[in-house]
Design a protein around this motif. Sequence first.
Motif, PDB file in Angstrom:
ATOM      1  N   ASN A 206      37.238  40.434  43.285  1.00 14.82           N
ATOM      2  CA  ASN A 206      38.039  41.363  44.093  1.00 14.82           C
ATOM      3  C   ASN A 206      39.176  41.964  43.269  1.00 14.82           C
ATOM      4  OD1 ASN A 206      36.458  40.863  46.286  1.00 14.82           O
ATOM      5  ND2 ASN A 206      37.792  39.276  47.130  1.00 14.82           N
ATOM      6  N   GLN A 207      39.823  41.114  42.451  1.00 15.98           N
ATOM      7  CA  GLN A 207      40.890  41.613  41.582  1.00 15.98           C
ATOM      8  C   GLN A 207      40.337  42.634  40.594  1.00 15.98           C
ATOM      9  OE1 GLN A 207      42.990  38.510  39.502  1.00 15.98           O
ATOM     10  NE2 GLN A 207      44.124  39.928  38.200  1.00 15.98           N
ATOM     11  N   SER A 208      39.141  42.330  40.062  1.00 17.56           N
ATOM     12  CA  SER A 208      38.511  43.269  39.127  1.00 17.56           C
ATOM     13  C   SER A 208      38.209  44.588  39.804  1.00 17.56           C
ATOM     14  CB  SER A 208      37.221  42.651  38.578  1.00 17.56           C
ATOM     15  OG  SER A 208      37.493  41.433  37.921  1.00 17.56           O
ATOM     16  N   THR A 209      37.754  44.516  41.043  1.00 21.33           N
ATOM     17  CA  THR A 209      37.426  45.741  41.788  1.00 21.33           C
ATOM     18  C   THR A 209      38.643  46.657  41.882  1.00 21.33           C
ATOM     19  OG1 THR A 209      35.768  44.576  43.086  1.00 21.33           O
ATOM     20  CG2 THR A 209      36.620  46.620  44.003  1.00 21.33           C
ATOM     21  N   THR A 210      39.762  46.060  42.260  1.00 15.40           N
ATOM     22  CA  THR A 210      40.984  46.861  42.425  1.00 15.40           C
ATOM     23  C   THR A 210      41.454  47.427  41.088  1.00 15.40           C
ATOM     24  OG1 THR A 210      41.604  45.453  44.285  1.00 15.40           O
ATOM     25  CG2 THR A 210      43.331  46.821  43.329  1.00 15.40           C
ATOM     26  N   GLU A 211      41.474  46.573  40.048  1.00 10.83           N
ATOM     27  CA  GLU A 211      41.974  47.014  38.745  1.00 10.83           C
ATOM     28  C   GLU A 211      41.091  48.107  38.136  1.00 10.83           C
ATOM     29  OE1 GLU A 211      44.088  42.802  37.437  1.00 10.83           O
ATOM     30  OE2 GLU A 211      42.505  43.670  36.202  1.00 10.83           O
ATOM     31  N   ALA A 353      28.284  36.866  43.578  1.00 13.28           N
ATOM     32  CA  ALA A 353      29.573  37.394  43.125  1.00 13.28           C
ATOM     33  C   ALA A 353      29.414  38.196  41.833  1.00 13.28           C
ATOM     34  CB  ALA A 353      30.560  36.244  42.937  1.00 13.28           C
ATOM     35  N   LEU A 354      28.608  37.667  40.901  1.00 17.21           N
ATOM     36  CA  LEU A 354      28.397  38.377  39.638  1.00 17.21           C
ATOM     37  C   LEU A 354      27.586  39.652  39.858  1.00 17.21           C
ATOM     38  CD1 LEU A 354      27.745  35.234  37.478  1.00 17.21           C
ATOM     39  CD2 LEU A 354      29.673  36.796  37.231  1.00 17.21           C
ATOM     40  N   ARG A 355      26.724  39.640  40.859  1.00 16.72           N
ATOM     41  CA  ARG A 355      25.993  40.870  41.181  1.00 16.72           C
ATOM     42  C   ARG A 355      26.959  41.963  41.656  1.00 16.72           C
ATOM     43  NH1 ARG A 355      20.673  41.343  42.139  1.00 16.72           N
ATOM     44  NH2 ARG A 355      20.455  39.116  42.557  1.00 16.72           N
ATOM     45  N   THR A 356      28.003  41.536  42.395  1.00 18.17           N
ATOM     46  CA  THR A 356      29.022  42.504  42.821  1.00 18.17           C
ATOM     47  C   THR A 356      29.707  43.138  41.616  1.00 18.17           C
ATOM     48  OG1 THR A 356      29.418  41.299  44.887  1.00 18.17           O
ATOM     49  CG2 THR A 356      31.162  42.773  44.148  1.00 18.17           C
ATOM     50  N   LEU A 357      30.039  42.292  40.606  1.00 10.57           N
ATOM     51  CA  LEU A 357      30.662  42.816  39.394  1.00 10.57           C
ATOM     52  C   LEU A 357      29.704  43.757  38.658  1.00 10.57           C
ATOM     53  CD1 LEU A 357      33.023  42.846  37.411  1.00 10.57           C
ATOM     54  CD2 LEU A 357      32.038  40.804  36.329  1.00 10.57           C
ATOM     55  N   ASP A 359      27.291  45.466  39.994  1.00  7.49           N
ATOM     56  CA  ASP A 359      27.191  46.703  40.789  1.00  7.49           C
ATOM     57  C   ASP A 359      28.394  47.595  40.556  1.00  7.49           C
ATOM     58  OD1 ASP A 359      25.645  45.173  43.747  1.00  7.49           O
ATOM     59  OD2 ASP A 359      24.804  45.808  41.808  1.00  7.49           O
ATOM     60  N   LEU A 360      29.568  46.956  40.412  1.00  4.81           N
ATOM     61  CA  LEU A 360      30.777  47.732  40.148  1.00  4.81           C
ATOM     62  C   LEU A 360      30.673  48.446  38.803  1.00  4.81           C
ATOM     63  CD1 LEU A 360      33.701  48.499  40.825  1.00  4.81           C
ATOM     64  CD2 LEU A 360      34.419  46.354  39.769  1.00  4.81           C
ATOM     65  N   ILE A 361      30.198  47.725  37.793  1.00  2.75           N
ATOM     66  CA  ILE A 361      30.032  48.350  36.468  1.00  2.75           C
ATOM     67  C   ILE A 361      29.011  49.475  36.552  1.00  2.75           C
ATOM     68  CG2 ILE A 361      29.252  47.940  34.106  1.00  2.75           C
ATOM     69  CD1 ILE A 361      30.384  45.109  34.371  1.00  2.75           C
ATOM     70  N   GLY A 362      27.933  49.234  37.307  1.00  3.46           N
ATOM     71  CA  GLY A 362      26.945  50.299  37.485  1.00  3.46           C
ATOM     72  C   GLY A 362      27.537  51.520  38.155  1.00  3.46           C
ATOM     73  N   THR A 363      28.397  51.278  39.134  1.00  3.14           N
ATOM     74  CA  THR A 363      29.053  52.392  39.815  1.00  3.14           C
ATOM     75  C   THR A 363      29.958  53.163  38.852  1.00  3.14           C
ATOM     76  OG1 THR A 363      28.985  51.176  41.895  1.00  3.14           O
ATOM     77  CG2 THR A 363      30.523  53.010  41.764  1.00  3.14           C
ATOM     78  N   LEU A 364      30.661  52.413  37.968  1.00  2.00           N
ATOM     79  CA  LEU A 364      31.530  53.067  36.986  1.00  2.00           C
ATOM     80  C   LEU A 364      30.720  53.965  36.047  1.00  2.00           C
ATOM     81  CD1 LEU A 364      33.985  50.199  36.016  1.00  2.00           C
ATOM     82  CD2 LEU A 364      34.542  52.344  37.152  1.00  2.00           C
ATOM     83  N   SER A 384      32.262  47.399  46.737  1.00  2.44           N
ATOM     84  CA  SER A 384      32.871  46.076  46.588  1.00  2.44           C
ATOM     85  C   SER A 384      32.884  45.372  47.944  1.00  2.44           C
ATOM     86  CB  SER A 384      34.316  46.218  46.077  1.00  2.44           C
ATOM     87  OG  SER A 384      35.152  46.686  47.133  1.00  2.44           O
ATOM     88  N   PRO A 385      33.144  44.078  47.952  1.00  2.53           N
ATOM     89  CA  PRO A 385      33.191  43.352  49.217  1.00  2.53           C
ATOM     90  C   PRO A 385      34.511  43.511  49.961  1.00  2.53           C
ATOM     91  CG  PRO A 385      33.564  41.833  47.411  1.00  2.53           C
ATOM     92  CD  PRO A 385      33.262  43.176  46.787  1.00  2.53           C
ATOM     93  N   THR A 386      35.398  44.403  49.502  1.00  2.00           N
ATOM     94  CA  THR A 386      36.702  44.579  50.133  1.00  2.00           C
ATOM     95  C   THR A 386      36.750  45.875  50.925  1.00  2.00           C
ATOM     96  OG1 THR A 386      37.590  45.693  48.176  1.00  2.00           O
ATOM     97  CG2 THR A 386      37.860  43.305  48.312  1.00  2.00           C
TER      98      THR A 386
END
Length: 941
Positions: A206-211, A353-357, A359-364, A384-386
């Motif tokens: 979640n912190q990574s998502t925000t940052e 949880a790592l899949r979320t990360l 997915d975030l990198i993929g989105t970037l 993200s899950p937030t």
Amino acid sequence: MLQNDGGDALVHADDSAALSRRGLLIETVATSVADVLNAKSATTVLPEVLTRVARVVRIDRLLVVESDRSAGARSSLFFTWAAAASGLPDAAAEQSRGADELSALQDWLAPLASGQPVVTARRTAPAAVREHLQSMDVVTSLMVPVMVDGRPWGRIVLEDCTSEHDWVSDDIKVMTTLAETIGAAITRERFSAQVQQRERLLHAVNQSTTEIATAKDLHAAVKHALRITATAIGADRVLVLEVHRSVASGRETHLLRNFWHARNVPLGLQQIVANTSAEPRPDVLAWLAPLRDGKAVSGSRSTAQNGSREVFETFNSLSVLLVPIMVNARYWGHLSIESCSQERDWNSAEVDALRTLADLIGTLITQQRHREEIATANTIIQSSPTILYRLNGDAALPMTYISQNIGQLGHNPVELLADPRCYRQMIHPDDRAGLQAAMESLLQPDAKPGVIELRMLNKSGGVRWFENRFRPVRDESGQVEIEGILTDITERKHSEERIALLARTDTLTGAANRLIFGDRLRQSFAAAQRGAHPFAVLYLDLDRFKEVNDTLGHHAGDLLLQQVAQRLKATTRKIDVVARLGGDEFAIIQSEVSDSSAAGRLGEKLIEIVSAPYVIDGNELRIGTSIGIALWDRETPEPDSLLAQADQALYRAKHSGRGQYRFFSEEIDHETREHLALAEDLRAALGRDELEICYQPQVELVSGRIMGMEALLRWHHPTRGLLLPEDFLPIAEKFGIMQQLGRWTLDGACKQMSLWRQQQMSVPVVAVNVSLAQIKMGTEFVRDVNESLERWRLQPSDLELDVTEHVLARTTLSQSDVLVELRRLGVGIAIDNFGAKYSTLDYLRTYHVSRLKIARGMVAAADAQAGGSAMIRAILSLAAELGLDVVAEGVETENQRDLLVAASARAQGQGFYYSHPVTAHESMQMLRAGVVTPEKSGGPP
């Protein structure tokens, strides 16, 4: 004779010493169990606990051997203790045995894997085992397995090096209980550690998502995300690898795009370049194939083969998890999360949880490719899950923004923003006030960021837990807005509940564990000391359970224990406590026990349900149980004494032939069995025509004219002879027979009234006594009265129900409606035994009674005590003022009759002076006459 007497004394002394040692061992293990369960870390208190136990058991050496998963069959010494005269085993020899000798000794150790203890004496052991014990200077050995999460974690080994130790079954049970507790505590710690690790991982993601969503330098933000995520998950190295296909050759290679590694683990850039620049071997490509379908891949060096194993060796990795990175729904590359210090398994929570990360990198990456189509980081946030939101800082706190992934709860963000205050309806009603107060606090000038946990409702009304982090944001003019992030923590909440449940329940059966049983025992004891209801402790031991374990194995035994626990819980009440104390021993706290009969009834019922057949793995099994019962009383010194008393009673039950219950007191045993036998006879009496209704006339004292007949129950017992109501009605009340007995008496009296009417007998009313159990039936009792009146074609006024003041005093407000309803229908209500105990004029007003029946004792005192007749006159005068009839009970002398007539010409009475209770047939003569001539004789009926 002298020699025999001395021998007996010696045996008794030995028995006493053995019991004393066993008691000390049980006490020590009970304390140790509490210490283990209450400790933050079970393994830290084990040395102290085991040292304490070793000294009480009086052995020479105690070891705890822990299995080492990464070392295959090898084991390691977790803890050692030795008496002063005994040496410790060589640690290197102990460890080397795991690889060399244990293969030859596997049959000896096999029961441990299924959770069964192993007792060995060197002189009777097989050759290989004997040689092994000889090398370790061991004469006798007890090995008790410690199971964690249902699998062997290690074993407690108790060794005697000087003489053979006589391990009795009770001592083995106690040590098994300790091992089970240690296993449960380690299981709980592991589960708690997993939950905490998952929480740290979710927080890191979640912190990574925000940052990342707000970072100017995306490469640095991703690298920071890799670091905090790897730290949270306990990984040593994380790589971001992109799959690159050459247009010219069509070959696929991997390009390193980002990375993080621990300080003590080298990146191995040369190996990465060498390995990723070459096309993977076919078996490696097959292993990686699921990544293209969006599925994670994991593996360990010990199980990898051929090319895959070479990859592990090249990177010096022991375990790896590969999580695909998808861009525009196509495989772009993957995250490689590696463990280089130990082999490990990756659970589903970590993968998610790592899949979320990923997915975030993929989105970037998608954002970088389509920057012109993405003006904000909202797309990243939605993946993200937030959930992000913003509120305006005025008093109404309207919503000005909500991220699209509020749709996860089924809500439409457009609708929420169209009505800016309707978001409150998404909050659970019990949490709305707390959220409102938290949001309003942010409007203060010195407000700081905050965090609360709350429940939110999805569109269908389902509940999810969220962590709400919020902060005030002020512009240059001082205007404030509130920004917040909602993170779903439902699974964490469920995990916390499961941890709490694990701490208070037996992991195998789901019953309460020994710790909770002890707490509830102390609470019940303290409450009873302060005046609350008494209680009973029942101690159960299963009969023939060992035969099931020995014949069908530990698995069948576990299933059997689970079914026994289910039956015990189904048979007891919610206010009772069912606990498994260890092995095949259970204990029950039976709350609100009025007398020993209640505990005896429960004991009989438990023996019956436990003895019913079980079906385990297709086999029908039968076992039994023996039960010891201890009742609380004020002389009991402390709570633990009750359990000890129940244990002694259990010992007596076993030695009486098993399948029985015994009380701690033989006197209570006898009384309870007498009452139970009489209750069984009473149930059968209804069907065997042993009960009879007799009738006693109620007469006008001036004229002797019959004013009514009271129905009185008699029991012609086949062996005890004639029994009066006072002999058996209390038993009927205790054992739940009163309702059936009362219904039978009511209907019989109404039937006889109908027969008298058919024969032209002048009987104004028939009176029937009513118990508290009947009144508690409520509308069912009213229905019984109506049905009897209709069946025998009587009017409500033909029937009078006599209720004692004692019963009225115990009738609750809701139950008193029963008497009010019957009086409204026209049924007469008489207060029986008036003036005996609880006299209150409120009864006359509340129930609109039709008659008062003066207690026998007051009538007897009228001519025997000074002022006795004055009380009678006062009651008669009050009744005359209220328009009530009065019947004086127990009129046995002419003088009593004359006193009553002098007080009131309207007085009525009944008693031996006029007639003893007679059968319906014998009543015919007096009813034809309509007048009773005094017998002028007293005595028993």
